[in-house]
Design a protein around this motif. Structure first.
Motif, short mmCIF file in Angstrom:
data_model
loop_
_atom_site.label_atom_id
_atom_site.label_comp_id
_atom_site.label_asym_id
_atom_site.label_seq_id
_atom_site.Cartn_x
_atom_site.Cartn_y
_atom_site.Cartn_z
N ASP A 73 41.11 3.42 0.30
CA ASP A 73 40.28 2.75 1.30
C ASP A 73 40.22 3.49 2.62
O ASP A 73 39.77 2.94 3.63
CB ASP A 73 40.80 1.33 1.51
CG ASP A 73 40.79 0.52 0.22
OD1 ASP A 73 39.84 0.67 -0.56
OD2 ASP A 73 41.76 -0.24 -0.01
N ALA A 74 40.67 4.74 2.66
CA ALA A 74 40.58 5.53 3.89
C ALA A 74 39.12 5.78 4.23
O ALA A 74 38.26 5.89 3.35
CB ALA A 74 41.31 6.86 3.70
N PRO A 75 38.78 5.87 5.53
CA PRO A 75 37.40 6.13 5.92
C PRO A 75 36.84 7.39 5.26
O PRO A 75 37.44 8.46 5.33
CB PRO A 75 37.49 6.29 7.45
CG PRO A 75 38.72 5.53 7.83
CD PRO A 75 39.67 5.71 6.69
N GLY A 76 35.70 7.24 4.60
CA GLY A 76 35.04 8.39 3.98
C GLY A 76 35.61 8.82 2.64
O GLY A 76 35.08 9.73 2.01
N ALA A 77 36.69 8.17 2.18
CA ALA A 77 37.35 8.60 0.95
C ALA A 77 36.44 8.44 -0.26
O ALA A 77 36.38 9.33 -1.13
CB ALA A 77 38.64 7.81 0.74
N LYS A 78 35.72 7.34 -0.33
CA LYS A 78 34.85 7.10 -1.49
C LYS A 78 33.73 8.12 -1.55
O LYS A 78 33.46 8.70 -2.62
CB LYS A 78 34.28 5.68 -1.44
CG LYS A 78 33.38 5.36 -2.63
CD LYS A 78 32.92 3.92 -2.60
CE LYS A 78 32.03 3.59 -3.79
NZ LYS A 78 31.60 2.16 -3.79
N GLN A 79 33.07 8.38 -0.44
CA GLN A 79 31.96 9.34 -0.44
C GLN A 79 32.45 10.74 -0.77
O GLN A 79 31.79 11.49 -1.49
CB GLN A 79 31.24 9.33 0.91
CG GLN A 79 30.35 8.12 1.13
CD GLN A 79 29.34 7.94 0.01
OE1 GLN A 79 29.47 7.04 -0.81
NE2 GLN A 79 28.34 8.80 -0.03
N GLN A 80 33.63 11.09 -0.24
CA GLN A 80 34.18 12.42 -0.55
C GLN A 80 34.50 12.53 -2.03
O GLN A 80 34.25 13.56 -2.66
CB GLN A 80 35.43 12.67 0.29
CG GLN A 80 36.06 14.03 0.10
CD GLN A 80 35.12 15.17 0.48
OE1 GLN A 80 34.34 15.06 1.43
NE2 GLN A 80 35.18 16.27 -0.26
N ALA A 81 35.05 11.46 -2.60
CA ALA A 81 35.37 11.47 -4.03
C ALA A 81 34.10 11.56 -4.86
O ALA A 81 34.07 12.26 -5.88
CB ALA A 81 36.16 10.21 -4.39
N LEU A 82 33.05 10.88 -4.45
CA LEU A 82 31.77 10.95 -5.16
C LEU A 82 31.19 12.36 -5.11
O LEU A 82 30.66 12.86 -6.10
CB LEU A 82 30.78 9.95 -4.59
CG LEU A 82 30.96 8.49 -5.02
CD1 LEU A 82 30.13 7.57 -4.15
CD2 LEU A 82 30.58 8.33 -6.49
N ARG A 83 31.32 13.02 -3.96
CA ARG A 83 30.82 14.40 -3.85
C ARG A 83 31.60 15.31 -4.79
O ARG A 83 31.02 16.18 -5.45
CB ARG A 83 30.94 14.89 -2.41
CG ARG A 83 30.00 14.20 -1.43
CD ARG A 83 30.03 14.86 -0.06
NE ARG A 83 29.18 14.15 0.89
CZ ARG A 83 29.62 13.21 1.72
NH1 ARG A 83 30.93 12.88 1.72
NH2 ARG A 83 28.80 12.60 2.55
N ARG A 84 32.92 15.14 -4.83
CA ARG A 84 33.73 15.96 -5.73
C ARG A 84 33.35 15.71 -7.18
O ARG A 84 33.22 16.65 -7.98
CB ARG A 84 35.22 15.65 -5.53
CG ARG A 84 35.80 16.13 -4.21
CD ARG A 84 37.23 15.65 -4.06
NE ARG A 84 37.83 16.08 -2.81
CZ ARG A 84 38.96 15.62 -2.32
NH1 ARG A 84 39.64 14.70 -2.99
NH2 ARG A 84 39.44 16.06 -1.17
N ALA A 85 33.18 14.44 -7.53
CA ALA A 85 32.83 14.10 -8.91
C ALA A 85 31.47 14.69 -9.29
O ALA A 85 31.31 15.25 -10.39
CB ALA A 85 32.82 12.58 -9.09
N ALA A 86 30.50 14.57 -8.40
CA ALA A 86 29.17 15.12 -8.69
C ALA A 86 29.22 16.63 -8.83
O ALA A 86 28.60 17.21 -9.73
CB ALA A 86 28.19 14.71 -7.58
N ALA A 87 30.00 17.29 -7.97
CA ALA A 87 30.11 18.75 -8.02
C ALA A 87 30.78 19.21 -9.31
O ALA A 87 30.48 20.31 -9.81
CB ALA A 87 30.89 19.25 -6.81
#
Length: 235
Positions: A206-220
């Protein structure tokens, strides 16, 4: 041909595992060396396929069930340790309760394979449709961060962020190749920190920006179902 000691050990495991497979096909129950070799070989081959440590261990736990081995074997083999070469280097894989995942040959697609008491069944918060696009079965354990499950599983990953399967602790769900299955998810509890798994989070969920960063990694990395409209716009 000159082989290193590690390569010779790998061939020994593979040979013993092939013997175990042949005897199992003939309907024989496996003994300790045969069962251990088959479980260890499954880890090594999963590593060769490019999967991460957690998934390799889970595959190994689902190869054999108590019904596949001689009486007493589960009591003697409570853990299997094997070194395997993963994409990020050689890792020691520890397969706990190696017969607790059940046999892949026995369970129906999408079946919950129990390793512990099934009295407590969490009530799902979300229900997702999951399709296995891989050519091999994929098993996901109860407390694996479902967002980081096998990249060939196609489902709504943003919804699965911070969630786990709504199944009893210690059990798992198996997805056969091409199978389309509905699963229930519940939030990961406790401190809500995801360390390891597929390495897409490695920190507080639940850290700020953690979900979006994880989504970017997953997409990449090519994880199916990870792309959102926002990420499409960034491309």
């Amino acid at each position: 041909m000159r082989l290193t000691p590690t390569e010779r050990d790998r061939l020994l495991i593979f040979t013993a595992a092939e013997l175990a497979r042949a005897r199992r096909l003939r309907g024989l129950l496996l003994n300790v060396p045969e069962a251990t070799a088959l479980i260890a070989d499954t880890v090594c081959e999963a590593a060769r396929d490019g999967v991460r440590l957690a998934e390799a261990i889970e595959r190994a736990r689902c190869v054999l069930g108590p019904q596949d081995v001689l009486p007493g074997v589960p009591d003697l083999v409570t853990e299997v340790n094997v070194e395997a070469v993963f994409a990020d280097g050689t890792r020691l894989a520890v397969v706990p309760d190696p017969f607790g995942g059940g046999s892949l040959g026995e369970a129906a697609p999408g079946a919950v394979i129990s390793g512990t008491d099934t009295a407590y069944l969490p009530q799902p918060v979300h229900t997702l449709t999951v399709r296995n696009t891989a050519t091999v079965p994929v098993s996901v354990t109860s407390h694996f961060h479902f967002f980081e499950a096998n990249p060939r599983l196609d489902f709504d990953r943003p919804t699965a962020y911070g969630m786990r399967l709504a199944v009893p602790a210690g059990s798992s769900v198996r997805f056969d190749p091409g199978a389309v299955i509905e699963v229930g998810l519940v939030p990961i509890g406790g401190a809500r920190v995801a360390i390891g798994f597929a390495g897409l989070v490695d920190g507080p969920l639940d850290a700020p920006g953690a979900k979006q960063q994880a989504l970017r990694r997953a997409a990449a990395c090519g994880y199916l179902g990870a792309l959102t409209d926002e990420l499409e716009g960034e491309r």
